[in-house]
Scaffold this motif. Structure first.
Motif, short mmCIF file in Angstrom:
data_model
loop_
_atom_site.label_atom_id
_atom_site.label_comp_id
_atom_site.label_asym_id
_atom_site.label_seq_id
_atom_site.Cartn_x
_atom_site.Cartn_y
_atom_site.Cartn_z
N ARG A 89 0.77 -1.19 -0.06
CA ARG A 89 -0.02 -0.04 0.15
C ARG A 89 0.89 1.24 -0.03
O ARG A 89 0.28 2.41 -0.35
CB ARG A 89 -0.91 -0.08 1.11
N LEU A 90 2.30 1.11 0.23
CA LEU A 90 3.06 2.15 0.23
C LEU A 90 3.81 2.39 -0.73
O LEU A 90 4.82 3.55 -1.19
CB LEU A 90 3.82 2.30 1.46
N LYS A 91 4.12 1.30 -1.59
CA LYS A 91 5.25 1.27 -2.68
C LYS A 91 5.09 2.24 -3.75
O LYS A 91 5.98 2.61 -4.19
CB LYS A 91 5.50 -0.21 -2.87
N LYS A 92 3.78 2.75 -4.08
CA LYS A 92 3.82 3.68 -4.98
C LYS A 92 3.88 5.10 -4.73
O LYS A 92 3.95 6.00 -5.78
CB LYS A 92 2.41 3.45 -5.78
N ILE A 93 4.09 5.29 -3.57
CA ILE A 93 4.21 6.65 -2.97
C ILE A 93 5.69 7.09 -3.44
O ILE A 93 6.59 6.59 -3.08
CB ILE A 93 4.11 6.93 -1.40
N PRO A 94 5.72 8.18 -4.21
CA PRO A 94 7.27 8.66 -4.62
C PRO A 94 7.79 9.48 -3.88
O PRO A 94 7.29 10.19 -2.86
CB PRO A 94 6.73 9.41 -6.01
N VAL A 95 9.19 9.30 -3.59
CA VAL A 95 9.91 9.86 -2.20
C VAL A 95 10.97 10.78 -3.03
O VAL A 95 11.74 10.27 -3.68
CB VAL A 95 10.47 8.70 -1.31
N MET A 96 11.06 11.75 -2.19
CA MET A 96 12.14 12.70 -2.41
C MET A 96 13.06 12.83 -1.18
O MET A 96 12.66 12.93 -0.26
CB MET A 96 11.74 14.29 -2.70
N MET A 97 14.29 12.54 -1.15
CA MET A 97 15.32 12.61 -0.31
C MET A 97 15.89 14.16 -0.34
O MET A 97 16.42 14.50 -1.41
CB MET A 97 16.17 11.48 -0.28
N MET A 98 16.31 14.15 0.98
CA MET A 98 17.26 15.60 1.12
C MET A 98 18.24 15.41 2.28
O MET A 98 18.02 14.80 3.29
CB MET A 98 16.21 16.80 1.17
N THR A 99 19.34 16.13 1.95
CA THR A 99 20.48 16.10 3.21
C THR A 99 21.26 17.24 3.08
O THR A 99 21.47 17.67 1.81
CB THR A 99 20.98 14.82 3.42
N ALA A 100 21.86 17.82 3.98
CA ALA A 100 22.81 18.65 4.23
C ALA A 100 24.18 17.99 4.13
O ALA A 100 25.24 18.56 3.75
CB ALA A 100 22.99 19.66 5.42
N GLU A 101 24.25 16.59 4.17
CA GLU A 101 25.62 15.94 4.28
C GLU A 101 25.95 15.94 2.84
O GLU A 101 25.43 15.89 1.76
CB GLU A 101 25.30 14.56 4.77
N HIS A 102 27.52 15.82 2.64
CA HIS A 102 27.94 16.08 1.32
C HIS A 102 28.77 14.54 0.92
O HIS A 102 29.43 14.51 0.00
CB HIS A 102 29.08 17.02 1.31
N ASP A 103 28.32 13.62 1.63
CA ASP A 103 28.71 12.38 1.44
C ASP A 103 28.03 11.45 0.08
O ASP A 103 26.77 11.55 0.16
CB ASP A 103 28.56 11.51 2.65
N PRO A 104 28.45 11.51 -1.05
CA PRO A 104 27.89 10.73 -2.15
C PRO A 104 27.57 9.49 -1.93
O PRO A 104 26.22 9.18 -2.52
CB PRO A 104 28.86 10.57 -3.37
#
Length: 142
Positions: A89-104
């Motif tokens: 029931r959750l797998k179709k929710i698109p996700v944006m990730m964000m971070t201030a970390e600079h680790d690729p």
């Protein structure tokens, strides 16, 4: 949950309501993103950490998309995305990730977990709006 209860009541429960889950342990970032999304006609539900976001998703899967911080207490963003992708029931929710970390490695972990787009912090309103368009494929409200 905190201020999100007021925001959640602004939208109706019909299928046209665009709802966004936003999870970040920084209250200033939560407020900023909520303000931008509300101007784009989203109803915003906020979570202050990964565990709160997890509990929200367990109770409610009716989200247009989710914006998650990578590094959060209790449950990290990538862990939360893996959970979402494993739940029917959750797998179709698109996700944006964000971070201030600079680790690729953080961005590659986010994409391998199932995130669609990645937004580095700090970001501008325009950058968030562009990523939002990429995430849900719709033009922002004028």
């Amino acid at each position: 949950m905190n201020e999100n209860n007021d925001n959640a009541s602004n939208g109706s429960n019909d299928t046209n309501t665009r709802r966004m889950l936003v999870a970040d342990d920084d209250p200033a970032i939560l407020r900023l993103i909520a303000t931008i999304l509300e101007k784009e006609n989203f109803t915003v539900v906020t979570a202050r950490d990964g565990r709160e976001a997890y509990k929200t998703l367990q109770a409610d899967a009716d989200f247009t998309a989710a914006i998650l911080d990578v590094v959060m207490p209790h449950i990290s963003g990538p862990e939360l995305v893996r959970y979402m992708k494993a739940e029917e029931r959750l797998k179709k929710i698109p996700v944006m990730m964000m971070t201030a970390e600079h680790d690729p490695k953080l961005s590659s972990d986010s994409f391998s977990a199932g995130a669609c787009v990645f937004l580095p912090k700090p970001f501008t309103t325009a950058q968030l709006q562009i990523m939002l368009q990429m995430l849900i494929g719709k033009q922002p409200a004028e």
